[in-house]
Design a protein around this motif. Structure first.
Motif, PDB file in Angstrom:
ATOM      1  N   GLY A 147       0.790  -1.233   0.000  1.00 18.12           N
ATOM      2  CA  GLY A 147       0.000   0.000   0.000  1.00 18.12           C
ATOM      3  C   GLY A 147       0.815   1.273   0.000  1.00 18.12           C
ATOM      4  O   GLY A 147       0.285   2.348   0.295  1.00 18.12           O
ATOM      5  N   VAL A 148       2.085   1.191  -0.345  1.00 16.11           N
ATOM      6  CA  VAL A 148       2.937   2.374  -0.374  1.00 16.11           C
ATOM      7  C   VAL A 148       3.370   2.652  -1.812  1.00 16.11           C
ATOM      8  O   VAL A 148       3.394   1.742  -2.652  1.00 16.11           O
ATOM      9  CB  VAL A 148       4.184   2.201   0.528  1.00 16.11           C
ATOM     10  CG1 VAL A 148       3.773   2.026   1.974  1.00 16.11           C
ATOM     11  CG2 VAL A 148       5.033   1.031   0.072  1.00 16.11           C
ATOM     12  N   PRO A 149       3.722   3.898  -2.118  1.00 13.45           N
ATOM     13  CA  PRO A 149       4.149   4.227  -3.483  1.00 13.45           C
ATOM     14  C   PRO A 149       5.562   3.743  -3.762  1.00 13.45           C
ATOM     15  O   PRO A 149       6.294   3.326  -2.862  1.00 13.45           O
ATOM     16  CB  PRO A 149       4.078   5.758  -3.503  1.00 13.45           C
ATOM     17  CG  PRO A 149       4.318   6.157  -2.081  1.00 13.45           C
ATOM     18  CD  PRO A 149       3.677   5.089  -1.240  1.00 13.45           C
ATOM     19  N   ASP A 150       5.944   3.803  -5.028  1.00 14.67           N
ATOM     20  CA  ASP A 150       7.329   3.544  -5.398  1.00 14.67           C
ATOM     21  C   ASP A 150       8.221   4.650  -4.856  1.00 14.67           C
ATOM     22  O   ASP A 150       7.755   5.706  -4.414  1.00 14.67           O
ATOM     23  CB  ASP A 150       7.462   3.477  -6.922  1.00 14.67           C
ATOM     24  CG  ASP A 150       6.985   2.147  -7.481  1.00 14.67           C
ATOM     25  OD1 ASP A 150       6.702   1.228  -6.683  1.00 14.67           O
ATOM     26  OD2 ASP A 150       6.875   2.035  -8.718  1.00 14.67           O
ATOM     27  N   GLU A 151       9.540   4.402  -4.934  1.00 21.68           N
ATOM     28  CA  GLU A 151      10.483   5.431  -4.479  1.00 21.68           C
ATOM     29  C   GLU A 151      10.269   6.746  -5.227  1.00 21.68           C
ATOM     30  O   GLU A 151      10.390   7.827  -4.665  1.00 21.68           O
ATOM     31  CB  GLU A 151      11.921   4.950  -4.686  1.00 21.68           C
ATOM     32  CG  GLU A 151      12.341   3.808  -3.762  1.00 21.68           C
ATOM     33  CD  GLU A 151      11.934   2.454  -4.311  1.00 21.68           C
ATOM     34  OE1 GLU A 151      11.227   2.411  -5.344  1.00 21.68           O
ATOM     35  OE2 GLU A 151      12.315   1.428  -3.702  1.00 21.68           O
ATOM     36  N   ARG A 152       9.972   6.633  -6.500  1.00 25.46           N
ATOM     37  CA  ARG A 152       9.653   7.806  -7.311  1.00 25.46           C
ATOM     38  C   ARG A 152       8.274   7.562  -7.914  1.00 25.46           C
ATOM     39  O   ARG A 152       8.113   6.705  -8.763  1.00 25.46           O
ATOM     40  CB  ARG A 152      10.697   8.027  -8.400  1.00 25.46           C
ATOM     41  CG  ARG A 152      10.559   9.355  -9.142  1.00 25.46           C
ATOM     42  CD  ARG A 152      11.663   9.515 -10.180  1.00 25.46           C
ATOM     43  NE  ARG A 152      12.972   9.555  -9.578  1.00 25.46           N
ATOM     44  CZ  ARG A 152      13.536  10.657  -9.094  1.00 25.46           C
ATOM     45  NH1 ARG A 152      12.891  11.817  -9.134  1.00 25.46           N
ATOM     46  NH2 ARG A 152      14.745  10.619  -8.576  1.00 25.46           N
ATOM     47  N   PRO A 159      -9.890  14.583  -7.754  1.00 24.74           N
ATOM     48  CA  PRO A 159     -10.863  14.878  -8.822  1.00 24.74           C
ATOM     49  C   PRO A 159     -10.589  14.104 -10.109  1.00 24.74           C
ATOM     50  O   PRO A 159     -11.519  13.669 -10.788  1.00 24.74           O
ATOM     51  CB  PRO A 159     -10.708  16.389  -9.031  1.00 24.74           C
ATOM     52  CG  PRO A 159     -10.148  16.900  -7.745  1.00 24.74           C
ATOM     53  CD  PRO A 159      -9.254  15.813  -7.254  1.00 24.74           C
ATOM     54  N   VAL A 160      -9.304  13.922 -10.432  1.00 26.66           N
ATOM     55  CA  VAL A 160      -8.945  13.170 -11.636  1.00 26.66           C
ATOM     56  C   VAL A 160      -9.304  11.707 -11.460  1.00 26.66           C
ATOM     57  O   VAL A 160      -9.875  11.071 -12.365  1.00 26.66           O
ATOM     58  CB  VAL A 160      -7.443  13.325 -11.944  1.00 26.66           C
ATOM     59  CG1 VAL A 160      -7.054  12.487 -13.155  1.00 26.66           C
ATOM     60  CG2 VAL A 160      -7.092  14.786 -12.185  1.00 26.66           C
ATOM     61  N   ARG A 161      -8.988  11.159 -10.299  1.00 25.27           N
ATOM     62  CA  ARG A 161      -9.303   9.753 -10.041  1.00 25.27           C
ATOM     63  C   ARG A 161     -10.802   9.501 -10.129  1.00 25.27           C
ATOM     64  O   ARG A 161     -11.258   8.548 -10.748  1.00 25.27           O
ATOM     65  CB  ARG A 161      -8.789   9.348  -8.657  1.00 25.27           C
ATOM     66  CG  ARG A 161      -7.284   9.282  -8.558  1.00 25.27           C
ATOM     67  CD  ARG A 161      -6.831   8.603  -7.283  1.00 25.27           C
ATOM     68  NE  ARG A 161      -7.079   9.397  -6.098  1.00 25.27           N
ATOM     69  CZ  ARG A 161      -7.883   9.045  -5.105  1.00 25.27           C
ATOM     70  NH1 ARG A 161      -8.546   7.909  -5.152  1.00 25.27           N
ATOM     71  NH2 ARG A 161      -8.030   9.827  -4.059  1.00 25.27           N
ATOM     72  N   PHE A 162     -11.573  10.372  -9.489  1.00 22.10           N
ATOM     73  CA  PHE A 162     -13.020  10.169  -9.475  1.00 22.10           C
ATOM     74  C   PHE A 162     -13.619  10.384 -10.864  1.00 22.10           C
ATOM     75  O   PHE A 162     -14.574   9.710 -11.251  1.00 22.10           O
ATOM     76  CB  PHE A 162     -13.665  11.108  -8.463  1.00 22.10           C
ATOM     77  CG  PHE A 162     -13.514  10.645  -7.032  1.00 22.10           C
ATOM     78  CD1 PHE A 162     -12.555   9.707  -6.680  1.00 22.10           C
ATOM     79  CD2 PHE A 162     -14.322  11.141  -6.041  1.00 22.10           C
ATOM     80  CE1 PHE A 162     -12.399   9.278  -5.370  1.00 22.10           C
ATOM     81  CE2 PHE A 162     -14.193  10.719  -4.720  1.00 22.10           C
ATOM     82  CZ  PHE A 162     -13.218   9.792  -4.385  1.00 22.10           C
ATOM     83  N   GLY A 163     -13.034  11.318 -11.635  1.00 22.47           N
ATOM     84  CA  GLY A 163     -13.516  11.529 -12.992  1.00 22.47           C
ATOM     85  C   GLY A 163     -13.262  10.326 -13.874  1.00 22.47           C
ATOM     86  O   GLY A 163     -14.146   9.884 -14.613  1.00 22.47           O
ATOM     87  N   ASN A 212     -10.672   1.066 -13.892  1.00 19.88           N
ATOM     88  CA  ASN A 212     -10.792   2.425 -13.369  1.00 19.88           C
ATOM     89  C   ASN A 212     -11.455   2.481 -12.008  1.00 19.88           C
ATOM     90  O   ASN A 212     -11.281   3.450 -11.261  1.00 19.88           O
ATOM     91  CB  ASN A 212     -11.552   3.303 -14.355  1.00 19.88           C
ATOM     92  CG  ASN A 212     -10.727   3.642 -15.589  1.00 19.88           C
ATOM     93  OD1 ASN A 212      -9.738   2.981 -15.868  1.00 19.88           O
ATOM     94  ND2 ASN A 212     -11.126   4.663 -16.318  1.00 19.88           N
ATOM     95  N   ALA A 213     -12.219   1.460 -11.655  1.00 19.57           N
ATOM     96  CA  ALA A 213     -12.827   1.433 -10.320  1.00 19.57           C
ATOM     97  C   ALA A 213     -11.765   1.453  -9.227  1.00 19.57           C
ATOM     98  O   ALA A 213     -11.982   1.998  -8.146  1.00 19.57           O
ATOM     99  CB  ALA A 213     -13.722   0.206 -10.174  1.00 19.57           C
ATOM    100  N   TRP A 217      -9.915   4.046  -4.648  1.00 18.16           N
ATOM    101  CA  TRP A 217      -9.215   3.848  -3.374  1.00 18.16           C
ATOM    102  C   TRP A 217      -7.696   3.824  -3.500  1.00 18.16           C
ATOM    103  O   TRP A 217      -6.998   3.754  -2.488  1.00 18.16           O
ATOM    104  CB  TRP A 217      -9.686   2.556  -2.713  1.00 18.16           C
ATOM    105  CG  TRP A 217      -9.460   1.316  -3.507  1.00 18.16           C
ATOM    106  CD1 TRP A 217      -8.320   0.566  -3.574  1.00 18.16           C
ATOM    107  CD2 TRP A 217     -10.409   0.678  -4.367  1.00 18.16           C
ATOM    108  NE1 TRP A 217      -8.496  -0.496  -4.422  1.00 18.16           N
ATOM    109  CE2 TRP A 217      -9.778  -0.474  -4.917  1.00 18.16           C
ATOM    110  CE3 TRP A 217     -11.730   0.941  -4.717  1.00 18.16           C
ATOM    111  CZ2 TRP A 217     -10.414  -1.320  -5.807  1.00 18.16           C
ATOM    112  CZ3 TRP A 217     -12.368   0.089  -5.597  1.00 18.16           C
ATOM    113  CH2 TRP A 217     -11.727  -1.018  -6.128  1.00 18.16           C
ATOM    114  N   ASP A 218      -7.168   3.904  -4.680  1.00 16.55           N
ATOM    115  CA  ASP A 218      -5.716   3.850  -4.853  1.00 16.55           C
ATOM    116  C   ASP A 218      -5.280   5.043  -5.697  1.00 16.55           C
ATOM    117  O   ASP A 218      -5.725   5.216  -6.826  1.00 16.55           O
ATOM    118  CB  ASP A 218      -5.313   2.547  -5.549  1.00 16.55           C
ATOM    119  CG  ASP A 218      -3.819   2.260  -5.455  1.00 16.55           C
ATOM    120  OD1 ASP A 218      -3.039   3.199  -5.200  1.00 16.55           O
ATOM    121  OD2 ASP A 218      -3.434   1.083  -5.646  1.00 16.55           O
TER     122      ASP A 218
END
Length: 289
Positions: A147-152, A159-163, A212-213, A217-218
């Motif tokens: 559940g963590v991002p990459d180093e970069r 708003p972009v995610r929900f769109g 896209n769903a 949450w991510d």
């Protein structure tokens, strides 16, 4: 600070090692040749699908659409086989399960439409096993995402995610309508359909919706980068297919300009979004370790 960024310094513990298991890689490697052969046959010989493919598909535009989905699938499974981290490809597994499961159901509902040849035997074997194998691997792998991002990495704004999720859910709803009510879709769609090709088209549209769903949450771009590359390849293939199969388009109804317009908007929108995320990622400072 976002929730994703706040978790960036938390080390992965126990099973959450972001590892892609060997079984997952081998299944991906096994699937790729089938997709390559199917895409080639559908693109190169759309008029001979009854002889060379699992069933006769008419018009060729329906064959092209299915091949376009396979084109994105080739990229996805190649990336699964080579992935350094599970979360880079995790969100694609539910989409594959829904797509392959829908094609299995459609096959069982229309067995009389299929050719009794080697291609059908391969088709049946593939779709009788793939949804279950991919679902099992997704369940086994699920806990490995820390559940963590990459180093970069880049956090996709809400708003972009929900769109994008809304666009995907609209595609999923349309796909479900085509699959559940194929007879109604035949009179309304942008090109001639049969009940079988209507359900296959619905299965293809489900891919975007399920992928896209996950944006709900991510927010990690690293979790969607491969998937959007695959979707862009599919969209390019669909756009080319609409040109190649333009003779089948029914321009006297509203569905054709709407579908063509949506493909154009999606291609431009997805492309711009992916380039924006890539540009931000190149400029981003390392988030952790």
């Amino acid at each position: 600070m976002s929730a994703t960024e706040g978790e960036a310094s938390v080390p992965a513990r126990g099973i959450a090692d972001d590892r892609v298991l060997p079984a997952t890689r081998w299944v991906a490697i096994a699937i790729v040749p089938f997709l390559v052969v199917a895409a080639f046959l559908l693109f190169a010989f759309p008029e001979r699908t009854g002889e060379l493919f699992a069933w006769a598909i008419d018009p060729p535009l329906s064959a092209y659409l299915l091949a376009s989905a396979y084109t994105g699938g080739i990229w996805f499974f190649v990336r699964v086989a080579a992935a350094r981290r599970w979360h880079h490809v995790a969100h694609g597994f539910p989409a594959v399960v829904v797509f392959a499961g829908a094609l299995l159901v459609a096959t069982l509902l229309h067995l009389d439409r299929f050719s009794q040849n080697l291609s059908f035997a391969v088709w049946m074997t593939l779709y009788a096993t793939t949804p279950f194998a991919v679902a099992a691997l997704g369940i086994v792998q699920r806990r490995r995402d820390p559940g963590v991002p990459d180093e970069r990495d880049v956090e996709i704004p809400r708003p972009v995610r929900f769109g994008l999720a809304a666009v995907g859910l609209a595609a999923l709803a349309l796909g479900a309508a085509l699959f559940c009510a194929p007879a109604a879709a035949i009179d309304l769609w942008a090109w001639p359909l049969t009940p079988l090709t209507a359900q296959v088209t619905g299965a293809v549209l489900s891919l975007t919706g399920v992928v896209n769903a996950g944006l709900l949450w991510d927010s990690r771009w690293s979790a969607f980068r491969t998937l959007f590359q695959a979707q862009l390849l599919s969209l390019v293939a669909i756009a080319v297919s609409l040109i190649a199969g333009r003779d089948a388009l029914l321009w006297d109804g509203p569905a054709t300009p709407a579908f063509v317009g949506l493909v154009a908007v999606a291609l431009l929108g997805y492309g711009a979004f992916a380039l924006w995320c890539e540009s931000r990622m190149r400029r981003a400072a390392p988030l952790r370790g």
